[in-house]
Design an enzyme around this catalytic site. Structure first.
Site, PDB file in Angstrom:
ATOM      1  N   ASP A 177       1.831   5.733   1.154  1.00 42.74           N
ATOM      2  CA  ASP A 177       1.393   4.340   1.312  1.00 42.74           C
ATOM      3  C   ASP A 177       2.408   3.434   1.998  1.00 42.74           C
ATOM      4  OD1 ASP A 177      -0.683   2.408   0.885  1.00 42.74           O
ATOM      5  OD2 ASP A 177       0.424   1.587  -0.804  1.00 42.74           O
ATOM      6  N   SER A 208      -6.036  -0.050   3.966  1.00 45.45           N
ATOM      7  CA  SER A 208      -6.314   0.515   2.641  1.00 45.45           C
ATOM      8  C   SER A 208      -7.653   1.248   2.639  1.00 45.45           C
ATOM      9  CB  SER A 208      -6.360  -0.602   1.600  1.00 45.45           C
ATOM     10  OG  SER A 208      -5.138  -1.301   1.586  1.00 45.45           O
ATOM     11  N   ARG A 246      -9.274   4.258  -9.127  1.00 45.59           N
ATOM     12  CA  ARG A 246      -7.975   4.798  -8.720  1.00 45.59           C
ATOM     13  C   ARG A 246      -7.414   5.800  -9.715  1.00 45.59           C
ATOM     14  NH1 ARG A 246      -5.580   2.543  -3.746  1.00 45.59           N
ATOM     15  NH2 ARG A 246      -7.127   1.020  -3.114  1.00 45.59           N
ATOM     16  N   ARG A 293      -7.663  -5.907  -4.725  1.00 42.13           N
ATOM     17  CA  ARG A 293      -6.779  -6.997  -4.323  1.00 42.13           C
ATOM     18  C   ARG A 293      -7.613  -8.237  -3.998  1.00 42.13           C
ATOM     19  NH1 ARG A 293      -5.265  -6.072   0.149  1.00 42.13           N
ATOM     20  NH2 ARG A 293      -5.919  -3.932   0.503  1.00 42.13           N
ATOM     21  N   TYR A 337      -5.228  -5.729 -12.002  1.00 42.40           N
ATOM     22  CA  TYR A 337      -5.474  -4.671 -11.017  1.00 42.40           C
ATOM     23  C   TYR A 337      -4.185  -4.270 -10.277  1.00 42.40           C
ATOM     24  CZ  TYR A 337      -6.623  -2.289  -6.754  1.00 42.40           C
ATOM     25  OH  TYR A 337      -6.610  -1.379  -5.754  1.00 42.40           O
ATOM     26  N   CYS A 357      -8.559   4.084   4.000  1.00 46.24           N
ATOM     27  CA  CYS A 357      -8.969   4.729   5.259  1.00 46.24           C
ATOM     28  C   CYS A 357      -8.412   6.149   5.359  1.00 46.24           C
ATOM     29  CB  CYS A 357      -8.487   3.925   6.456  1.00 46.24           C
ATOM     30  SG  CYS A 357      -9.391   2.392   6.692  1.00 46.24           S
ATOM     31  N   HIS A 393       3.172  -0.363   6.038  1.00 43.12           N
ATOM     32  CA  HIS A 393       2.067   0.209   5.262  1.00 43.12           C
ATOM     33  C   HIS A 393       1.758   1.598   5.824  1.00 43.12           C
ATOM     34  CE1 HIS A 393      -2.295  -0.408   3.628  1.00 43.12           C
ATOM     35  NE2 HIS A 393      -1.517   0.124   2.713  1.00 43.12           N
ATOM     36  N   LYS A 395       2.684  -3.625  -3.289  1.00 46.02           N
ATOM     37  CA  LYS A 395       2.406  -4.463  -2.117  1.00 46.02           C
ATOM     38  C   LYS A 395       3.274  -5.722  -2.121  1.00 46.02           C
ATOM     39  CE  LYS A 395      -0.161  -1.316  -0.820  1.00 46.02           C
ATOM     40  NZ  LYS A 395      -1.450  -0.940  -0.410  1.00 46.02           N
TER      41      LYS A 395
HETATM   42  O1  SAT Z   1      -4.494  -1.931  -4.391  1.00 42.75           O
HETATM   43  S1  SAT Z   1      -3.339  -1.559  -3.624  1.00 42.75           S
HETATM   44  O2  SAT Z   1      -2.944  -2.697  -2.784  1.00 42.75           O
HETATM   45  O3  SAT Z   1      -2.231  -1.176  -4.472  1.00 42.75           O
HETATM   46  C1  SAT Z   1      -3.737  -0.244  -2.628  1.00 42.75           C
HETATM   47  C2  SAT Z   1      -4.228  -0.683  -1.327  1.00 42.75           C
HETATM   48  O4  SAT Z   1      -5.173  -1.476  -1.273  1.00 42.75           O
HETATM   49  O5  SAT Z   1      -3.687  -0.231  -0.295  1.00 42.75           O
HETATM   50 MN    MN Z   2      -2.083   0.774   0.705  1.00 41.81          MN
END
Ligand code: SAT
Ligand code: MN
Length: 598
Positions: A291, A266, A382, A76, A215, A268, A244, A224
């Protein structure tokens, strides 16, 4: 471009919008996605034929694909993410803002002709169970077939979403990789446009525009962008929460089941906790989501959560049969891997999967790998996979009413100060705990790694409005029902380190011991002592772990001097929110200080 037929769907507004975006972006083809398996296979084959996806060895990883992205398009991009509310003050000090009309002019220039030479895919999707009153339909227009494939795995996509939509309203999102193709020009392997990248949200319009990145977090607009940034603003207006948070069901050896939601920044360990295999005999975990949680007050006054997503976009490195066997089983087939390493026999590999790197790896950059080249898998690489493949998928994830929450958990990566677990004294104190979360930064976002930063509610990059208003909204949620109906609130920290730099808590499956304490607390069955920061366990089940009494005391220690310093950091941080910082939370901070000083 040929004449565009006007009757794309039964929804007139949607039809007009599709035409409008097509005449702006000027694609050479338009494809309305039906979400079928045939469509998925056809698009995947197109990408394989173009050399953009690699089919993995069917004997090892059936119906799965490997791909890698542009090296500068792997996470991100918070500095290029905007919340363009009508008034700047509604976006707040933790978001980037631009005046909406100005941003629209900028976007118009960017998107004008941006899909030349490409197919424009129209992707209807439903966030939340089809037929749930809490679900929200989005439509993403994208020029990336990779995005379409990921959306199929991550959401309820295509025909069912359109049927749910009927003539109703939807959240429009336009996404382009930002690389138009001239007549006859060959496409880049992974087109993106990092210089012009921007991810833009208009909370009042409830629309999303994303340019220049392929991405996940930037391009899969249901995740998100819709399910957190836009949905949090809708939730503020309608009286619910978009968070989240993972959602898990936990069943005791006596067969009693409860639900918990947990917020962590994210990368963690949300996915690991959501799919945990308990080390304690007789306990069972089932996964509703890893998530995002949308939380409403139910008719009985309890808080109910749905998972708006239908799949996982999980961090690969560190995932193994030891750390997350359920994830490993989930990704055994029908999975897309992005930016992991490829083995010589066309399976996938990443750091932490299982011992030494095998011979003949291709790195995430698509090059022959050797250890001098650094990590073989990108740290934010991922897997994308349907949640239905999870062996511990909780079928209640499809319950349109959601699941009732007994506990809400907050956490971050903190090598010191924060004890393993503690419980809030009240809802207001719990909201203060959420607002106080800090965490060391990870590879999920572009930027420095391991830097401690405030990340309230793990929502810093995802809150679609002023964070001070968000705190107030949380406080108000607590007034919508009787206090005893509210979930109890906890903070956990799996990442505390000893003075010699080692993690003090084994984590992973052993985290079930902490969940057990929380479970029993919500039934008033576990002992606790009241301390300055909240209730701490007096007894935690550490049976068969060789952790000394002294070690456990350290893990649960409340170091008053360190905590007083923590409160100073918080006082300074809360100033950021100015007039919008709720008095109630400043009061909580003041009382915490007084309790520490006593
Ligand atoms: O890359 S994402 O935002 O979809 C996953 C994350 O960073 O929590
Ligand atoms: Mn996330």
């Amino acid at each position: 471009m040929q004449n565009i037929p006007r009757q794309w769907t039964e929804n007139g507004t949607l039809n007009r919008w599709i035409d409008e975006i097509a005449s702006l972006c000027r694609p050479s083809h338009i494809h309305l996605c039906d979400g079928s398996d045939e469509e998925y296979d056809r698009l995947a084959k197109t990408l394989v034929d173009a050399g953009k996806l690699t089919l993995l060895n069917p004997a090892k990883r059936p119906h799965s694909f490997w791909c890698h992205s542009h090296p500068d398009d792997v996470a991100r991009v918070e500095e290029s993410t905007f919340i363009c509310s009508l008034r700047e003050e509604d976006s707040g000090p933790t978001n980037h803002w631009k005046e909406p009309a100005e941003m629209h002019r900028h976007l118009h220039t960017l998107f004008c002709g941006c899909m030349q030479g490409r197919t424009m895919y129209v992707v209807p999707y439903c966030m939340g169970p089809i037929s749930s009153l809490f679900s929200v339909v989005g439509v993403e227009i994208t020029d990336s077939a990779y995005v379409v494939l990921n959306m199929k795995l991550m959401t309820r996509m295509g025909k069912p979403a359109l049927e749910h939509l009927e003539g109703g309203s939807f959240v429009p999102g336009v996404h382009s990789v930002g690389v138009p193709l001239a007549e006859g020009e060959k496409d880049l392997l992974w087109p993106c446009n990092p210089q012009a990248r921007c991810i833009v949200h208009f909370p009042e319009e409830r629309s999303i525009w994303s340019y220049g990145s392929g991405y996940g977090g930037n391009a899969l607009l249901g995740k998100k962008c819709l399910a957190l940034r836009i949905a949090s603003a809708i939730g503020r207006d309608e009286g619910w929460l978009a968070e989240h948070m993972l959602i898990l069901g936990i069943t005791s050896p006596q067969g009693e089941k409860r639900y918990m939601a947990a917020a962590f920044p994210s990368a963690c360990g949300k996915t690991n906790l959501a799919m945990l295999t308990p080390s304690l005999p007789g306990w069972k975990i089932e996964c509703v989501g890893d998530d995002i949680a949308w939380i409403h007050v139910g008719r009985d006054g309890r808080l109910y959560a749905i998972n708006p997503e239908a799949g996982y976009f999980g961090v690969a490195p560190g995932t193994s049969m030891k750390t997350n066997p359920n994830a490993m089983r989930t990704i055994q087939k029908n999975t897309i891997f992005t930016n992991v390493a490829l083995t010589a026999d066309h399976d996938v590999w990443w750091e932490g999967i299982n011992g030494e790197a095998p011979e003949g790896l291709t790195s995430w950059l698509g090059e022959k790998w050797n250890p001098s080249k650094g990590a073989a898998a990108q740290p934010n690489s991922r897997f994308t996979v349907s949640a239905k493949q999870n062996p511990i998928y909780d079928t209640e994830a499809d319950n349109p009413q959601g699941v009732p929450l007994s506990a809400i958990i907050f956490g971050g990566r903190r090598n010191s100060v924060i004890p393993l677990v503690y419980e809030a004294l009240s809802w207001e104190h719990g909201v203060f705990m959420g607002a106080s979360i800090s965490s060391e930064t990870t590879a999920a976002a572009k930027g420095d790694l391991g830097k401690l930063r405030h990340d309230p509610f793990a929502m810093l990059p995802f809150c679609g409005y002023h964070m001070g208003d968000y705190f107030r909204h949380w406080l108000e949620m607590g007034q919508k029902t009787a206090p005893e109906k509210l979930p109890r609130i906890y903070t956990v920290n799996w990442f505390r380190k000893s003075s010699d730099g080692h993690y003090m808590w084994p984590g992973f499956g052993e985290n079930a011991r902490v969940l057990k304490w929380i479970f029993e607390r919500t039934a008033e069955e576990a002992p606790a002592q009241k301390t300055a920061i909240g209730y701490l366990p007096t007894e935690l089940d550490v049976s068969h772990l060789s952790l000394s009494q002294e070690h456990m005391e350290k893990l649960l220690e409340v170091d008053k001097a360190a905590w007083l310093q923590e409160t100073e950091g918080l006082a300074a941080y809360f100033k950021l929110f100015g007039q919008k910082m709720p008095e109630a939370l400043l009061g909580e901070l003041k009382e915490l200080r007084e309790r520490l000083e006593k």
